[in-house]
Scaffold this active site. Structure first.
Site, PDB file in Angstrom:
ATOM      1  N   TYR A 223     -25.002   1.725   8.383  1.00  0.00           N
ATOM      2  CA  TYR A 223     -24.921   3.178   8.171  1.00  0.00           C
ATOM      3  C   TYR A 223     -25.718   3.577   6.931  1.00  0.00           C
ATOM      4  CZ  TYR A 223     -21.028   3.739  11.473  1.00  0.00           C
ATOM      5  OH  TYR A 223     -20.249   3.784  12.589  1.00  0.00           O
TER       6      TYR A 223
ATOM      7  N   LYS B  41       7.785  -7.186  -2.561  1.00  0.00           N
ATOM      8  CA  LYS B  41       7.500  -5.837  -2.050  1.00  0.00           C
ATOM      9  C   LYS B  41       6.099  -5.832  -1.420  1.00  0.00           C
ATOM     10  CE  LYS B  41       5.976  -4.552  -6.700  1.00  0.00           C
ATOM     11  NZ  LYS B  41       6.420  -3.993  -7.983  1.00  0.00           N
TER      12      LYS B  41
HETATM   13  C1  LIG Z   1       6.333  -4.891  -8.995  1.00  0.00           C
HETATM   14  C2  LIG Z   1       7.361  -5.044 -10.039  1.00  0.00           C
HETATM   15  C3  LIG Z   1       7.581  -6.282 -10.649  1.00  0.00           C
HETATM   16  C4  LIG Z   1       6.683  -7.480 -10.411  1.00  0.00           C
HETATM   17  O1  LIG Z   1       5.558  -7.359 -11.242  1.00  0.00           O
HETATM   18  P1  LIG Z   1       4.477  -8.532 -11.325  1.00  0.00           P
HETATM   19  O2  LIG Z   1       3.559  -8.076 -12.385  1.00  0.00           O
HETATM   20  O3  LIG Z   1       3.818  -8.588  -9.991  1.00  0.00           O
HETATM   21  O4  LIG Z   1       5.224  -9.774 -11.640  1.00  0.00           O
HETATM   22  C5  LIG Z   1       8.630  -6.406 -11.526  1.00  0.00           C
HETATM   23  N1  LIG Z   1       9.415  -5.339 -11.810  1.00  0.00           N
HETATM   24  C6  LIG Z   1       9.219  -4.116 -11.266  1.00  0.00           C
HETATM   25  C7  LIG Z   1      10.110  -3.002 -11.640  1.00  0.00           C
HETATM   26  C8  LIG Z   1       8.179  -3.930 -10.382  1.00  0.00           C
HETATM   27  O5  LIG Z   1       7.971  -2.718  -9.850  1.00  0.00           O
END
Ligand SMILES: *Cc1c(COP(=O)(O)O)cnc(C)c1O
Length: 367
Positions: free
Chosen positions: A263, A40
């Site tokens: 800045y 993701k």
């Molecule tokens: C993002 C996510 C993961 C992955 O988590 P990590 O800590 O990056 O391994 C697994 N399950 C869900 C439901 C997530 O939202």
């Protein structure tokens, strides 16, 4: 967003490191365990399509957070199972079915809306999400789940998976983790039949609770060479950092003692100093809080001085360097290294947030 190819600031991603990190995590897991790579948010900033292609032969599937991220993979020709971890808009479900994308089912109310939408969704694969203690999405009530299971078979949906998510798998105290695990197992025991995929483990649970994985793990952070606990828990193996951030000096000058820079004039030189300007800034995800931190030039740490601007920042150099000299913001030069974790510590956040904040404007160069 347009990638800025015509400036010398870029991200380098080591795909071999990601593949090797995956091997490290799954090696100690029980044989039956299948890995889904969580890609993701553009694979935590590493480039979702390229990462997916590299890992395709090593994983059973991919997890993303929304429909658009799933489309991106399908459009790139990725044919693996894809699971969307978030709740997707009811009216778009036919698109998921068409592209063979599995969706998360987290409430009765949502499923009733799906039914009322009148789409023919026969065969749509769903993973039922249980909220065993994360408190975000998912079922908390057995009677509601029973109604959902009935409605699912009435609508001819495919009950493909069931899962939950741990809130504290990356912490030293495993008490709450075990409470969640117990609750998940109780729910599984009550189900009349188990679906194909049963999964609870993110990176942290897969690393530090490897004995409790079911038949699938969802691996994100660890793939990218990052410790999901930050500095709290030690890793049982060595990970390889996958992301580097580089730029170069575009302007070098010597200033008098007492010169103000940036800045707000927050920095004033205390002596005659060499100042370098780098064409990267907070619009790239190099957040303003990094003022006072450092970069590497010629194997030496150089302080980031003055405020970080949107597209530029200044550093103090030990001597004059030519325009075009390489600058490492994240990565290694000779015996020195700057890690994503060090950025996170300095800024006061977690390594996840640092890599996700690196914007699309920075071209990703994959090795
Ligand atoms: C993002 C996510 C993961 C992955 O988590 P990590 O800590 O990056 O391994 C697994 N399950 C869900 C439901 C997530 O939202």
């Amino acid at each position: 967003m347009i990638e800025s190819d015509h400036r010398p600031s870029y991200i380098e991603v080591q795909l071999d490191a990601i593949a090797a990190n995956l091997e490290q995590v799954i090696e100690p897991l029980p044989r039956k365990t299948q890995a889904f790579a969580v890609i993701k948010a553009n694979a935590y900033g590493h480039g979702a399509v390229t990462v997916a292609r590299r890992l395709a032969s090593q994983v059973a599937g991919f997890c993303v957070s929304n429909l658009d991220e799933a489309f991106e993979l399908r459009q790139a020709g990725i044919e693996h199972p894809i699971l969307i971890l978030g709740v997707i808009p009811v009216d778009d479900l036919h698109l998921a079915l068409k592209l063979n994308i599995s969706v998360t089912l987290a409430s009765l109310e949502w499923l009733e809306l799906v039914k009322a939408s009148g789409q023919d969704l026969a065969g749509l694969a769903v993973h039922v999400k249980l909220d065993t203690g994360m408190g975000r999405i998912g079922f908390r009530d057995w009677s509601e789940l029973e109604k959902v299971l009935d409605l699912m078979s009435e609508m001819d949906l495919e009950f493909e998976g069931i899962f939950t998510h741990f809130a504290t798998a990356d912490e030293e105290d495993a008490h709450y983790f075990h409470e969640q695990l117990t609750r998940f197992k109780e729910w599984l025991d009550r189900l009349p039949e188990l679906p194909r995929w049963i999964h609870a483990s993110n990176s942290a649970a897969s690393i530090w609770h490897a004995d409790t994985v079911f038949n699938m793990v969802r691996l994100g952070d660890v793939l990218y060479g990052l410790n999901p606990s930050g500095r709290t828990l030690d890793l049982p193996f060595k990970l390889q950092p996958a992301l580097g951030l580089y730029s170069e000096l575009v302007h070098v000058k010597q200033v008098e003692a007492g010169t103000f820079l940036g800045y707000g004039s927050t920095y004033q030189s205390s002596e005659i100093e060499w100042i370098g300007t780098i064409p990267v800034g907070y619009a790239d995800g190099v957040v303003r809080r990094l003022q006072g931190f450092h970069v590497l030039v010629d194997g030496q740490y150089c302080e980031i001085i003055g405020r970080i601007s949107m597209d530029q920042m200044t550093i103090r150099l030990p001597k004059s360097y030519q325009v075009g000299t390489k600058v490492t913001l994240i990565g290694r030069e000779e015996d020195k290294e700057i890690t994503v974790q060090e950025w996170a510590d300095y800024v006061g956040t977690i390594n996840y947030e640092i890599v996700c904040l690196l914007t699309d404007r920075l071209p990703r160069k994959h090795q």
